[in-house]
Every structure is written in structure tokens, then in C-alpha cells.
Design a protein around this motif. Structure first.
Motif, PDB file in Angstrom:
ATOM      1  N   VAL A   4       0.861  -1.180   0.000  1.00  0.00           N
ATOM      2  CA  VAL A   4       0.000   0.000   0.000  1.00  0.00           C
ATOM      3  C   VAL A   4       0.898   1.230   0.000  1.00  0.00           C
ATOM      4  N   MET A   5       0.674   2.134  -0.954  1.00  0.00           N
ATOM      5  CA  MET A   5       1.384   3.408  -0.933  1.00  0.00           C
ATOM      6  C   MET A   5       0.729   4.287   0.129  1.00  0.00           C
ATOM      7  N   VAL A   6       1.542   4.900   0.974  1.00  0.00           N
ATOM      8  CA  VAL A   6       1.038   5.763   2.046  1.00  0.00           C
ATOM      9  C   VAL A   6       1.779   7.089   1.987  1.00  0.00           C
ATOM     10  N   SER A   7       1.031   8.176   2.101  1.00  0.00           N
ATOM     11  CA  SER A   7       1.675   9.491   2.183  1.00  0.00           C
ATOM     12  C   SER A   7       2.720   9.463   3.281  1.00  0.00           C
ATOM     13  N   SER A   8       3.921   9.881   2.960  1.00  0.00           N
ATOM     14  CA  SER A   8       5.018   9.871   3.933  1.00  0.00           C
ATOM     15  C   SER A   8       4.657  10.598   5.221  1.00  0.00           C
ATOM     16  N   CYS A   9       3.926  11.694   5.106  1.00  0.00           N
ATOM     17  CA  CYS A   9       3.571  12.468   6.306  1.00  0.00           C
ATOM     18  C   CYS A   9       2.667  11.667   7.239  1.00  0.00           C
ATOM     19  N   LYS A  14       8.477  14.091   8.393  1.00  0.00           N
ATOM     20  CA  LYS A  14       8.248  15.540   8.404  1.00  0.00           C
ATOM     21  C   LYS A  14       8.495  16.114   7.008  1.00  0.00           C
ATOM     22  N   VAL A  15       7.535  15.873   6.114  1.00  0.00           N
ATOM     23  CA  VAL A  15       7.667  16.265   4.716  1.00  0.00           C
ATOM     24  C   VAL A  15       6.570  17.227   4.252  1.00  0.00           C
ATOM     25  N   ARG A  16       5.659  17.592   5.151  1.00  0.00           N
ATOM     26  CA  ARG A  16       4.609  18.535   4.765  1.00  0.00           C
ATOM     27  C   ARG A  16       5.227  19.873   4.362  1.00  0.00           C
ATOM     28  N   TYR A  17       4.445  20.699   3.736  1.00  0.00           N
ATOM     29  CA  TYR A  17       4.940  22.013   3.298  1.00  0.00           C
ATOM     30  C   TYR A  17       5.528  22.818   4.456  1.00  0.00           C
ATOM     31  N   ASP A  18       4.988  22.623   5.663  1.00  0.00           N
ATOM     32  CA  ASP A  18       5.448  23.385   6.830  1.00  0.00           C
ATOM     33  C   ASP A  18       6.513  22.641   7.637  1.00  0.00           C
ATOM     34  N   GLY A  19       7.025  21.547   7.094  1.00  0.00           N
ATOM     35  CA  GLY A  19       8.073  20.785   7.771  1.00  0.00           C
ATOM     36  C   GLY A  19       7.565  19.899   8.896  1.00  0.00           C
ATOM     37  N   ARG A  20       6.252  19.708   8.959  1.00  0.00           N
ATOM     38  CA  ARG A  20       5.681  18.841  10.001  1.00  0.00           C
ATOM     39  C   ARG A  20       5.177  17.551   9.372  1.00  0.00           C
ATOM     40  N   ASP A  21       4.647  16.662  10.247  1.00  0.00           N
ATOM     41  CA  ASP A  21       4.036  15.432   9.753  1.00  0.00           C
ATOM     42  C   ASP A  21       2.541  15.499   9.966  1.00  0.00           C
ATOM     43  N   ASN A  22       1.869  14.449   9.604  1.00  0.00           N
ATOM     44  CA  ASN A  22       0.417  14.317   9.750  1.00  0.00           C
ATOM     45  C   ASN A  22       0.148  12.877  10.188  1.00  0.00           C
ATOM     46  N   CYS A  23       0.955  12.412  11.142  1.00  0.00           N
ATOM     47  CA  CYS A  23       1.050  10.996  11.485  1.00  0.00           C
ATOM     48  C   CYS A  23      -0.275  10.388  11.943  1.00  0.00           C
ATOM     49  N   LEU A  24      -0.540   9.205  11.424  1.00  0.00           N
ATOM     50  CA  LEU A  24      -1.684   8.416  11.868  1.00  0.00           C
ATOM     51  C   LEU A  24      -1.448   7.967  13.304  1.00  0.00           C
ATOM     52  N   ALA A  25      -2.504   7.600  13.999  1.00  0.00           N
ATOM     53  CA  ALA A  25      -2.391   7.076  15.364  1.00  0.00           C
ATOM     54  C   ALA A  25      -1.576   5.783  15.345  1.00  0.00           C
TER      55      ALA A  25
END
Length: 163
Positions: A4-9, A14-25
Motif C-alpha cells: 500500500v502506498m502511504v503518504s510519507s507524512c 516531516k515532509v509537509r509544506y510546513d516541515g511537520r508530519d500528519n502521522c496516523l495514530a
């Protein structure tokens, strides 16, 4: 094991535009990892954009319109960055084809990965219905794309491959 391809964030990178992540639980990640091999991918970084980077939005349409040349991805200062977004989408598709990936779990509302919503191009934080560039290209090529709030559906699809 299915890939499964998963968004790195979503995987904590930490690849979002603002240098943060969006990590799943953590428990969601653990369950996904039990059922599939997760392939991290950030189309924006793959397309050559830096971390951090200025926010970008699709102006004049959605991801499919960008792919067709009828809309553009622009930064808030007006600079067009469509080429990087299209290049990242093409690399995501190439990765899926090379690794026989049929499912993707991508972050919501991004101009690359948005599955059901994207920002409207006015840089006012308003969302509209639509897909990002990568989601549009993957969907056009019969790769099922899900958003984080559809994790239960992803798990059901993965379970169907086990049957």
C-alpha cells in the motif's frame, strides 16, 4: 504481502509544506503494518519541492484539470509549481506500477494527495470538493485511493485480498 502506498507524512515523516508530519495514530499504523507492506511516498518531495516550502493550491480546477493543462498549482505569491506536482504524481504512478501497488492511503486536502477535498485556490483556507494531482492520476490508472478517515475501508479491502 500486499503493498500500500502511504503518504510519507501519515507515517510520521516531516515532509509537509510546513516541515511537520500528519502521522496516523500508532494503533492504526500497527494494524496497517500487520496487513500490508507500507510504501512511504511524498509526491511533492519526489517532484523536487523542498521542505519546508511555501503553501500551494490548485487554481482554476482540480488535479485532473492540472493533468490536462486546464488548471495550475500556484504558491501564494503566484508562482506556478504545476510541473513539480505533475512530476511527483507521475513518479507515484511509476512506483505503483513497478511494485504492483493497487491501494494508496493519501492525506486529505493536499493539492497532491487530496482525495475528496482540496483548497479552493484563493489561499483563504476554504475547501472544495475535488482531488489532488497525484490522487487524480492514480485513480485514472485504477489504483484505489483512500483518505485517513477511510481507514476502516482500507482494512476491509486488505482483508478481501486475504480471502
Amino acid at each position: 504481502m500486499i503493498r500500500v502506498m502511504v503518504s510519507s507524512c501519515l507515517l510520521g515523516n516531516k515532509v509537509r509544506y510546513d516541515g511537520r508530519d500528519n502521522c496516523l495514530a500508532a494503533e492504526d499504523l500497527a494494524e496497517l503494518r500487520e496487513r500490508a507492506e507500507l510504501i512511504a511516498f511524498c509526491p511533492e518531495v519526489a517532484g523536487g519541492l523542498p521542505i519546508p516550502r511555501r503553501p500551494a493550491e490548485i487554481c482554476g480546477g482540480d488535479g485532473a484539470a492540472v493533468l490536462e493543462g486546464r488548471a495550475a498549482v500556484r504558491r501564494g505569491d503566484g508562482r506556478e509549481v504545476s510541473a513539480a506536482f505533475v512530476r511527483g504524481a507521475e513518479l507515484a504512478l511509476a512506483t505503483c506500477l513497478e511494485l504492483d501497488i493497487r491501494l494508496a492511503l493519501l492525506t486529505e486536502s493536499s493539492p497532491s494527495c487530496g482525495g475528496r477535498t482540496i483548497y479552493d485556490g484563493s489561499f483563504s483556507r476554504r475547501k472544495i470538493g475535488g482531488q489532488g494531482v497525484t490522487t487524480a492520476l492514480l485513480s485514472q490508472n485504477k489504483i484505489q485511493v483512500f483518505s485517513p478517515d477511510q481507514l476502516e475501508e482500507v482494512l476491509l479491502v486488505l482483508a478481501s485480498f486475504d480471502e
